[in-house]
Design a protein around this motif. Sequence first.
Motif, PDB file in Angstrom:
ATOM      1  N   ASP A  33      29.502 -19.029  44.760  1.00 14.46           N
ATOM      2  CA  ASP A  33      30.172 -17.952  45.499  1.00 14.46           C
ATOM      3  C   ASP A  33      29.168 -17.098  46.264  1.00 14.46           C
ATOM      4  OD1 ASP A  33      32.609 -18.815  44.527  1.00 14.46           O
ATOM      5  OD2 ASP A  33      32.768 -17.236  43.005  1.00 14.46           O
ATOM      6  N   LEU A  34      28.067 -16.753  45.620  1.00 14.11           N
ATOM      7  CA  LEU A  34      27.054 -15.926  46.268  1.00 14.11           C
ATOM      8  C   LEU A  34      26.434 -16.656  47.449  1.00 14.11           C
ATOM      9  CD1 LEU A  34      24.592 -13.480  45.061  1.00 14.11           C
ATOM     10  CD2 LEU A  34      23.589 -15.561  45.985  1.00 14.11           C
ATOM     11  N   THR A  35      26.061 -17.917  47.271  1.00 10.05           N
ATOM     12  CA  THR A  35      25.378 -18.646  48.344  1.00 10.05           C
ATOM     13  C   THR A  35      26.337 -19.021  49.478  1.00 10.05           C
ATOM     14  OG1 THR A  35      25.625 -20.741  47.130  1.00 10.05           O
ATOM     15  CG2 THR A  35      23.545 -19.528  46.865  1.00 10.05           C
ATOM     16  N   ARG A  36      27.629 -19.118  49.179  1.00 10.80           N
ATOM     17  CA  ARG A  36      28.611 -19.432  50.221  1.00 10.80           C
ATOM     18  C   ARG A  36      28.636 -18.334  51.295  1.00 10.80           C
ATOM     19  NH1 ARG A  36      31.938 -22.427  47.450  1.00 10.80           N
ATOM     20  NH2 ARG A  36      32.457 -20.757  46.009  1.00 10.80           N
ATOM     21  N   ALA A  37      28.304 -17.133  50.926  1.00 10.18           N
ATOM     22  CA  ALA A  37      28.327 -16.002  51.861  1.00 10.18           C
ATOM     23  C   ALA A  37      27.052 -15.902  52.709  1.00 10.18           C
ATOM     24  CB  ALA A  37      28.525 -14.706  51.077  1.00 10.18           C
ATOM     25  N   ILE A  38      26.092 -16.762  52.458  1.00 11.49           N
ATOM     26  CA  ILE A  38      24.802 -16.701  53.158  1.00 11.49           C
ATOM     27  C   ILE A  38      24.817 -17.645  54.363  1.00 11.49           C
ATOM     28  CG2 ILE A  38      22.328 -17.188  52.954  1.00 11.49           C
ATOM     29  CD1 ILE A  38      22.584 -16.475  49.962  1.00 11.49           C
ATOM     30  N   ASP A  39      24.445 -17.120  55.516  1.00 15.02           N
ATOM     31  CA  ASP A  39      24.320 -17.928  56.727  1.00 15.02           C
ATOM     32  C   ASP A  39      23.019 -18.714  56.646  1.00 15.02           C
ATOM     33  OD1 ASP A  39      24.279 -19.019  59.250  1.00 15.02           O
ATOM     34  OD2 ASP A  39      24.017 -17.112  60.289  1.00 15.02           O
ATOM     35  N   LEU A  40      23.118 -20.036  56.639  1.00  7.78           N
ATOM     36  CA  LEU A  40      21.930 -20.874  56.465  1.00  7.78           C
ATOM     37  C   LEU A  40      21.388 -21.441  57.769  1.00  7.78           C
ATOM     38  CD1 LEU A  40      23.047 -22.837  53.278  1.00  7.78           C
ATOM     39  CD2 LEU A  40      21.528 -20.862  53.436  1.00  7.78           C
ATOM     40  N   ARG A  41      22.000 -21.131  58.896  1.00  2.00           N
ATOM     41  CA  ARG A  41      21.555 -21.700  60.172  1.00  2.00           C
ATOM     42  C   ARG A  41      20.087 -21.378  60.441  1.00  2.00           C
ATOM     43  NH1 ARG A  41      25.936 -19.335  63.981  1.00  2.00           N
ATOM     44  NH2 ARG A  41      25.704 -17.721  62.422  1.00  2.00           N
ATOM     45  N   GLY A  42      19.266 -22.437  60.471  1.00  2.00           N
ATOM     46  CA  GLY A  42      17.855 -22.285  60.786  1.00  2.00           C
ATOM     47  C   GLY A  42      17.036 -21.566  59.731  1.00  2.00           C
ATOM     48  N   ARG A  43      17.581 -21.419  58.536  1.00  2.00           N
ATOM     49  CA  ARG A  43      16.881 -20.679  57.471  1.00  2.00           C
ATOM     50  C   ARG A  43      16.615 -21.582  56.276  1.00  2.00           C
ATOM     51  NH1 ARG A  43      20.152 -15.186  56.654  1.00  2.00           N
ATOM     52  NH2 ARG A  43      18.157 -14.193  56.371  1.00  2.00           N
ATOM     53  N   VAL A  44      15.654 -21.156  55.490  1.00  2.00           N
ATOM     54  CA  VAL A  44      15.361 -21.817  54.220  1.00  2.00           C
ATOM     55  C   VAL A  44      16.011 -20.994  53.115  1.00  2.00           C
ATOM     56  CG1 VAL A  44      13.550 -22.506  52.599  1.00  2.00           C
ATOM     57  CG2 VAL A  44      13.173 -22.747  55.069  1.00  2.00           C
ATOM     58  N   LEU A  45      16.769 -21.665  52.278  1.00  2.00           N
ATOM     59  CA  LEU A  45      17.316 -21.044  51.080  1.00  2.00           C
ATOM     60  C   LEU A  45      16.507 -21.568  49.909  1.00  2.00           C
ATOM     61  CD1 LEU A  45      19.337 -19.399  49.432  1.00  2.00           C
ATOM     62  CD2 LEU A  45      20.853 -21.398  49.473  1.00  2.00           C
ATOM     63  N   THR A  46      15.728 -20.692  49.297  1.00  2.00           N
ATOM     64  CA  THR A  46      14.926 -21.065  48.142  1.00  2.00           C
ATOM     65  C   THR A  46      15.659 -20.632  46.890  1.00  2.00           C
ATOM     66  OG1 THR A  46      12.868 -20.812  49.377  1.00  2.00           O
ATOM     67  CG2 THR A  46      12.698 -20.816  46.970  1.00  2.00           C
ATOM     68  N   LEU A  47      15.962 -21.589  46.040  1.00  2.00           N
ATOM     69  CA  LEU A  47      16.585 -21.303  44.762  1.00  2.00           C
ATOM     70  C   LEU A  47      15.478 -21.299  43.713  1.00  2.00           C
ATOM     71  CD1 LEU A  47      19.410 -20.806  43.615  1.00  2.00           C
ATOM     72  CD2 LEU A  47      19.500 -23.216  43.045  1.00  2.00           C
ATOM     73  N   ASP A  48      15.099 -20.105  43.275  1.00  2.00           N
ATOM     74  CA  ASP A  48      14.042 -19.942  42.278  1.00  2.00           C
ATOM     75  C   ASP A  48      14.659 -20.166  40.904  1.00  2.00           C
ATOM     76  OD1 ASP A  48      12.208 -19.027  40.396  1.00  2.00           O
ATOM     77  OD2 ASP A  48      11.491 -17.413  41.669  1.00  2.00           O
ATOM     78  N   MET A  49      14.276 -21.259  40.267  1.00  2.00           N
ATOM     79  CA  MET A  49      14.856 -21.659  38.990  1.00  2.00           C
ATOM     80  C   MET A  49      13.920 -21.386  37.816  1.00  2.00           C
ATOM     81  SD  MET A  49      16.646 -25.201  40.285  1.00  2.00           S
ATOM     82  CE  MET A  49      17.413 -25.536  38.695  1.00  2.00           C
ATOM     83  N   SER A  50      12.925 -20.552  38.024  1.00  2.00           N
ATOM     84  CA  SER A  50      11.922 -20.306  36.983  1.00  2.00           C
ATOM     85  C   SER A  50      12.510 -19.700  35.720  1.00  2.00           C
ATOM     86  CB  SER A  50      10.806 -19.404  37.522  1.00  2.00           C
ATOM     87  OG  SER A  50      11.326 -18.146  37.930  1.00  2.00           O
TER      88      SER A  50
END
Length: 108
Positions: A33-50
């Motif tokens: 739900d949170l990531t669905r609201a993020i515009d990813l056009r031309g961007r890097v989405l880093t999912l920090d799983m640490s």
Amino acid sequence: MPALNIAVSTRPDRIVVLVAGDLDVDTTSHVADLTRAIDLRGRVLTLDMSAVGFMDSSGLHMLLVLRRRALAEGGTLELADVPRQALRLLDLTGTRDLFTYADHHDRP
């Protein structure tokens, strides 16, 4: 209520999402739900799983859907600091090579 914490930091070309807790059937919808609201056009989405303690097939499915969406929108999904257990799941399912990895990034 599932024990999951999510923190987001944004920059013009990158969004970092720090996930703390388990990625399972009870929690993946919150990340989706949170990531669905993020515009990813031309961007890097880093999912920090640490800070991810466990990931099941629901978490894997969420990652695959997010990857497909990022590619469709001209963005990139990058996984950072993936825990050993999650890497094992990716290996067992033959999906590890589908993802881009980073050792670490600035955390939110």
